[in-house]
Scaffold this motif. Structure first.
Motif, PDB file in Angstrom:
ATOM      1  N   ILE A 135      38.680  36.155  28.260  1.00 44.88           N
ATOM      2  CA  ILE A 135      40.069  36.041  27.802  1.00 44.88           C
ATOM      3  C   ILE A 135      40.922  36.554  28.951  1.00 44.88           C
ATOM      4  O   ILE A 135      40.706  37.661  29.439  1.00 44.88           O
ATOM      5  N   THR A 136      41.835  35.742  29.417  1.00 49.47           N
ATOM      6  CA  THR A 136      42.616  36.087  30.602  1.00 49.47           C
ATOM      7  C   THR A 136      44.101  35.912  30.352  1.00 49.47           C
ATOM      8  O   THR A 136      44.521  34.908  29.761  1.00 49.47           O
ATOM      9  N   ILE A 137      44.869  36.876  30.792  1.00 52.11           N
ATOM     10  CA  ILE A 137      46.328  36.737  30.862  1.00 52.11           C
ATOM     11  C   ILE A 137      46.676  36.748  32.343  1.00 52.11           C
ATOM     12  O   ILE A 137      46.476  37.755  33.028  1.00 52.11           O
ATOM     13  N   ARG A 138      47.163  35.637  32.845  1.00 51.86           N
ATOM     14  CA  ARG A 138      47.452  35.517  34.262  1.00 51.86           C
ATOM     15  C   ARG A 138      48.648  36.390  34.653  1.00 51.86           C
ATOM     16  O   ARG A 138      49.633  36.479  33.926  1.00 51.86           O
ATOM     17  N   LEU A 139      48.529  36.998  35.814  1.00 54.01           N
ATOM     18  CA  LEU A 139      49.629  37.788  36.390  1.00 54.01           C
ATOM     19  C   LEU A 139      49.758  37.431  37.868  1.00 54.01           C
ATOM     20  O   LEU A 139      48.761  37.426  38.602  1.00 54.01           O
ATOM     21  N   ALA A 140      50.959  37.130  38.291  1.00 55.30           N
ATOM     22  CA  ALA A 140      51.196  36.857  39.702  1.00 55.30           C
ATOM     23  C   ALA A 140      51.042  38.141  40.507  1.00 55.30           C
ATOM     24  O   ALA A 140      51.178  39.255  39.979  1.00 55.30           O
ATOM     25  N   GLN A 141      50.753  37.985  41.804  1.00 59.99           N
ATOM     26  CA  GLN A 141      50.590  39.155  42.670  1.00 59.99           C
ATOM     27  C   GLN A 141      51.869  39.988  42.722  1.00 59.99           C
ATOM     28  O   GLN A 141      51.816  41.211  42.887  1.00 59.99           O
ATOM     29  N   ASN A 142      53.010  39.323  42.570  1.00 54.04           N
ATOM     30  CA  ASN A 142      54.300  40.035  42.614  1.00 54.04           C
ATOM     31  C   ASN A 142      54.891  40.224  41.221  1.00 54.04           C
ATOM     32  O   ASN A 142      56.122  40.267  41.060  1.00 54.04           O
ATOM     33  N   ALA A 143      54.023  40.320  40.194  1.00 52.39           N
ATOM     34  CA  ALA A 143      54.511  40.504  38.825  1.00 52.39           C
ATOM     35  C   ALA A 143      55.316  41.796  38.706  1.00 52.39           C
ATOM     36  O   ALA A 143      55.002  42.803  39.336  1.00 52.39           O
ATOM     37  N   LEU A 187      34.005  37.531  41.068  1.00 55.86           N
ATOM     38  CA  LEU A 187      34.823  38.603  41.619  1.00 55.86           C
ATOM     39  C   LEU A 187      34.160  39.946  41.335  1.00 55.86           C
ATOM     40  O   LEU A 187      33.515  40.127  40.293  1.00 55.86           O
ATOM     41  N   GLN A 188      34.339  40.886  42.242  1.00 56.77           N
ATOM     42  CA  GLN A 188      33.708  42.195  42.097  1.00 56.77           C
ATOM     43  C   GLN A 188      34.110  42.869  40.797  1.00 56.77           C
ATOM     44  O   GLN A 188      33.298  43.547  40.147  1.00 56.77           O
ATOM     45  N   GLU A 189      35.365  42.666  40.390  1.00 56.40           N
ATOM     46  CA  GLU A 189      35.854  43.273  39.139  1.00 56.40           C
ATOM     47  C   GLU A 189      35.040  42.774  37.949  1.00 56.40           C
ATOM     48  O   GLU A 189      34.749  43.533  37.011  1.00 56.40           O
ATOM     49  N   PHE A 190      34.659  41.492  37.953  1.00 53.36           N
ATOM     50  CA  PHE A 190      33.843  40.937  36.878  1.00 53.36           C
ATOM     51  C   PHE A 190      32.415  41.463  36.968  1.00 53.36           C
ATOM     52  O   PHE A 190      31.807  41.832  35.960  1.00 53.36           O
ATOM     53  N   THR A 191      31.885  41.492  38.186  1.00 50.99           N
ATOM     54  CA  THR A 191      30.511  41.972  38.385  1.00 50.99           C
ATOM     55  C   THR A 191      30.348  43.397  37.883  1.00 50.99           C
ATOM     56  O   THR A 191      29.344  43.728  37.219  1.00 50.99           O
ATOM     57  N   ASP A 192      31.318  44.255  38.174  1.00 52.25           N
ATOM     58  CA  ASP A 192      31.244  45.653  37.746  1.00 52.25           C
ATOM     59  C   ASP A 192      31.197  45.771  36.235  1.00 52.25           C
ATOM     60  O   ASP A 192      30.434  46.591  35.689  1.00 52.25           O
ATOM     61  N   ARG A 193      31.994  44.981  35.545  1.00 55.24           N
ATOM     62  CA  ARG A 193      32.030  45.071  34.069  1.00 55.24           C
ATOM     63  C   ARG A 193      30.757  44.499  33.460  1.00 55.24           C
ATOM     64  O   ARG A 193      30.184  45.054  32.524  1.00 55.24           O
ATOM     65  N   PRO A 209      42.600  40.405  40.813  1.00 51.44           N
ATOM     66  CA  PRO A 209      43.716  39.744  41.510  1.00 51.44           C
ATOM     67  C   PRO A 209      44.309  38.573  40.735  1.00 51.44           C
ATOM     68  O   PRO A 209      45.420  38.123  41.036  1.00 51.44           O
ATOM     69  N   LEU A 210      43.578  38.091  39.723  1.00 54.35           N
ATOM     70  CA  LEU A 210      44.066  36.950  38.929  1.00 54.35           C
ATOM     71  C   LEU A 210      44.878  37.365  37.714  1.00 54.35           C
ATOM     72  O   LEU A 210      45.594  36.545  37.143  1.00 54.35           O
ATOM     73  N   GLY A 211      44.729  38.599  37.264  1.00 57.74           N
ATOM     74  CA  GLY A 211      45.444  39.033  36.074  1.00 57.74           C
ATOM     75  C   GLY A 211      44.681  40.104  35.328  1.00 57.74           C
ATOM     76  O   GLY A 211      43.991  40.930  35.925  1.00 57.74           O
ATOM     77  N   ILE A 212      44.778  40.076  34.012  1.00 55.94           N
ATOM     78  CA  ILE A 212      44.083  41.053  33.172  1.00 55.94           C
ATOM     79  C   ILE A 212      43.109  40.304  32.270  1.00 55.94           C
ATOM     80  O   ILE A 212      43.434  39.224  31.748  1.00 55.94           O
ATOM     81  N   HIS A 213      41.908  40.857  32.082  1.00 58.76           N
ATOM     82  CA  HIS A 213      40.824  40.120  31.433  1.00 58.76           C
ATOM     83  C   HIS A 213      40.047  40.985  30.439  1.00 58.76           C
ATOM     84  O   HIS A 213      40.035  42.210  30.531  1.00 58.76           O
ATOM     85  N   ILE A 214      39.378  40.262  29.532  1.00 63.09           N
ATOM     86  CA  ILE A 214      38.262  40.797  28.757  1.00 63.09           C
ATOM     87  C   ILE A 214      37.137  39.799  28.946  1.00 63.09           C
ATOM     88  O   ILE A 214      37.335  38.591  28.796  1.00 63.09           O
ATOM     89  N   VAL A 215      35.947  40.274  29.330  1.00 68.39           N
ATOM     90  CA  VAL A 215      34.830  39.376  29.570  1.00 68.39           C
ATOM     91  C   VAL A 215      33.701  39.676  28.592  1.00 68.39           C
ATOM     92  O   VAL A 215      33.443  40.833  28.256  1.00 68.39           O
ATOM     93  N   LYS A 216      33.057  38.611  28.127  1.00 68.44           N
ATOM     94  CA  LYS A 216      31.930  38.736  27.203  1.00 68.44           C
ATOM     95  C   LYS A 216      30.680  38.182  27.876  1.00 68.44           C
ATOM     96  O   LYS A 216      30.705  37.079  28.443  1.00 68.44           O
ATOM     97  N   LEU A 217      29.597  38.930  27.834  1.00 72.42           N
ATOM     98  CA  LEU A 217      28.330  38.492  28.409  1.00 72.42           C
ATOM     99  C   LEU A 217      27.533  37.744  27.339  1.00 72.42           C
ATOM    100  O   LEU A 217      27.121  38.316  26.341  1.00 72.42           O
ATOM    101  N   THR A 218      27.323  36.460  27.580  1.00 65.56           N
ATOM    102  CA  THR A 218      26.611  35.627  26.614  1.00 65.56           C
ATOM    103  C   THR A 218      25.110  35.610  26.837  1.00 65.56           C
ATOM    104  O   THR A 218      24.317  35.687  25.908  1.00 65.56           O
ATOM    105  N   ASP A 219      24.704  35.522  28.133  1.00 62.05           N
ATOM    106  CA  ASP A 219      23.271  35.463  28.428  1.00 62.05           C
ATOM    107  C   ASP A 219      23.045  35.805  29.903  1.00 62.05           C
ATOM    108  O   ASP A 219      23.982  35.750  30.712  1.00 62.05           O
TER     109      ASP A 219
END
Length: 453
Positions: A135-143, A187-193, A209-219
């Motif tokens: 689930i991603t909410i995009r944010l610009a670098q200059n938000a 992205l490293q941020e995803f790998t860490d989570r 760098p793309l925004g704010i996320h929640i990631v779910k590991l399926t498999d």
């Protein structure tokens, strides 16, 4: 990454000024609100979208389906649905996919994918492969701080709902593909989570760098086969855009110059757009749209139109049963004859499960003469019985229907389709009242795309 985003990568790389031009004009089949629709368009629809119906339906019925779709889409265009940004974006994505089918050498693309897999599987499998949803909410670098604050509040609300049992898909408007992704490419941020998640678990909100996320590991998997890796490799090639190694350079050059005459692609685009608009129309008119008939309605409709369902050839209604000998046949007949025909199949298999001495096979249904050798020989006295060493004795249970079906269930599928078509014809007539529809009947008579006129 979703299929939608992958396609946008392709579009952003590939789409340059250009157009698809129709290759010549053909006979006008009908006009809706003054717009010409050609015989060629209808024949294309028959071949690519109604091939199965064309084998069983008349040209007129298929034409009614075509006209109904055209009227629905015209009605949605009248309301401006086709100008909505989301709809136009979908059409651009669809155009990109169709252009790929024209501009890429599929055999070469497949070979390139296999070569990539062999060359990179060890590197890509270094940290394993994962299937994820996000689930991603995009944010610009200059938000601004306000934008960042609003995004955080929104994501916190989603995270709270997820912890309370809300489905992950409810907050992800674009469904994730069921595709394996190498961890080394994330992205490293995803790998860490992901490293701290178990299968089925989801992370707390985090930034990238793309925004704010929640990631779910399926498999997860340490390594995957070529077939499993192929969607990822295809997506990688898509992102190369105009540098795609399987791109047909001559076709691409003609397209960028605006001289690619591929009428099939143009018709496919128009038909897909019409189908999408028609689906929107159906959603907005659910109460008026055709519904599934009840058994009572089908039975009543059958009785009112029974003569329409008379058969040219005789049928047998019942069962073809094979067993080891006549004695076993008598036992099976005695066992089944007190039961409804609809229970014969299940009941015989229950008998065989309960008694190992019973060995038999059964086929229950409606058999037209010429369709089953056993029925032809035993019921209609023609042909010869096929041999079966394991179950040599064959007999029938049921009766011949020479004039036509005796019950609506004998023609259930045809009857259900006819009942639905009657409802559609009423809707079609209502739509035609809102548009000036002209049908060139002489041209329609020349259409033979369904095999017969």
């Amino acid at each position: 990454m979703t299929r939608f985003i992958k396609r946008l990568f392709w579009l952003s790389c590939l789409f340059l000024p250009g157009s698809l031009l129709a290759a010549g004009s053909t006979e006008v089949l009908l006009r809706i609100g003054g717009k010409d629709i050609t015989k060629q368009e209808f024949e294309f629809y028959c071949k690519h979208y109604a091939a199965e119906n064309c084998r069983t339906e008349s040209v007129r019925n298929t034409f009614d389906d075509f006209l109904f779709q055209k009227l629905k889409s015209a009605d949605m265009r009248r309301t401006g649905c086709d100008t909505l940004p989301a709809f136009r974006q979908y059409c651009k994505v669809m155009q990109g996919e169709l252009l790929k089918s024209v501009m890429l050498d599929k055999e070469q693309e497949e070979q390139i994918c296999r070569d990539l897999y062999r060359q990179s599987v060890e590197r890509l499998s270094k940290n394993g492969w994962v299937k994820i949803e996000q689930i991603t909410i995009r944010l610009a670098q200059n938000a601004t701080k306000q934008e960042e604050y609003a995004a955080c509040n929104r994501m916190d609300s989603i995270y709270t709902a997820l912890k309370q049992g809300a489905p992950f898909a409810a907050f992800s408007p674009l469904k994730e593909e069921d595709t394996w992704v190498p961890v080394v490419e994330l992205l490293q941020e995803f790998t860490d989570r992901i490293a701290s998640l178990s299968k089925g678990a989801f992370s707390e909100p985090f930034f990238s760098p793309l925004g704010i996320h929640i990631v779910k590991l399926t498999d997860t998997k340490p390594c995957i086969s070529y077939e499993e890796a192929r969607p990822y490799l295809m997506a990688y090639l898509d992102r190369l855009g105009a540098e795609h190694p399987a791109l047909k350079r001559d076709v691409f050059a003609r397209w960028t110059e605006g001289v690619l005459n591929d009428n099939g692609v143009q018709m496919r685009l128009e038909t897909e757009e019409d189908a999408l608009l028609a689906s929107f129309w159906d959603q907005q008119h659910r109460e008026a749209s055709p519904r599934e008939a009840t058994p009572e309605e089908l039975e009543r409709y059958f009785k009112q139109n029974k003569n329409q369902y008379a058969w040219e050839l005789p049928h047998f209604k019942g069962a073809v049963i094979r067993c080891v000998n006549k004695k076993m046949a008598s036992r099976i007949k005695k066992y089944l004859k007190k039961l409804p025909v609809g229970q014969w199949n299940e009941s015989l298999h229950k008998l065989m499960a309960a008694d190992s001495t019973v060995s038999a096979s059964i086929e229950v249904g409606l058999f037209q003469i010429g369709k089953n050798a056993c029925v032809d020989k035993l019921a209609f006295k023609c042909g010869k019985l096929p041999e079966n060493d394991k179950l040599p004795y064959v007999f029938l249970m049921g009766k011949k229907l020479k004039k036509g079906p005796e019950d609506y269930t004998d023609v259930y599928e045809v009857l259900r389709n006819d009942y639905r078509r009657e409802q559609e014809k009423r809707l079609l007539a209502s739509l035609m009242q809102h548009f000036n529809v002209e049908i060139e009947q002489d041209v329609l008579k020349t259409v033979n795309c369904c095999g017969s006129n």
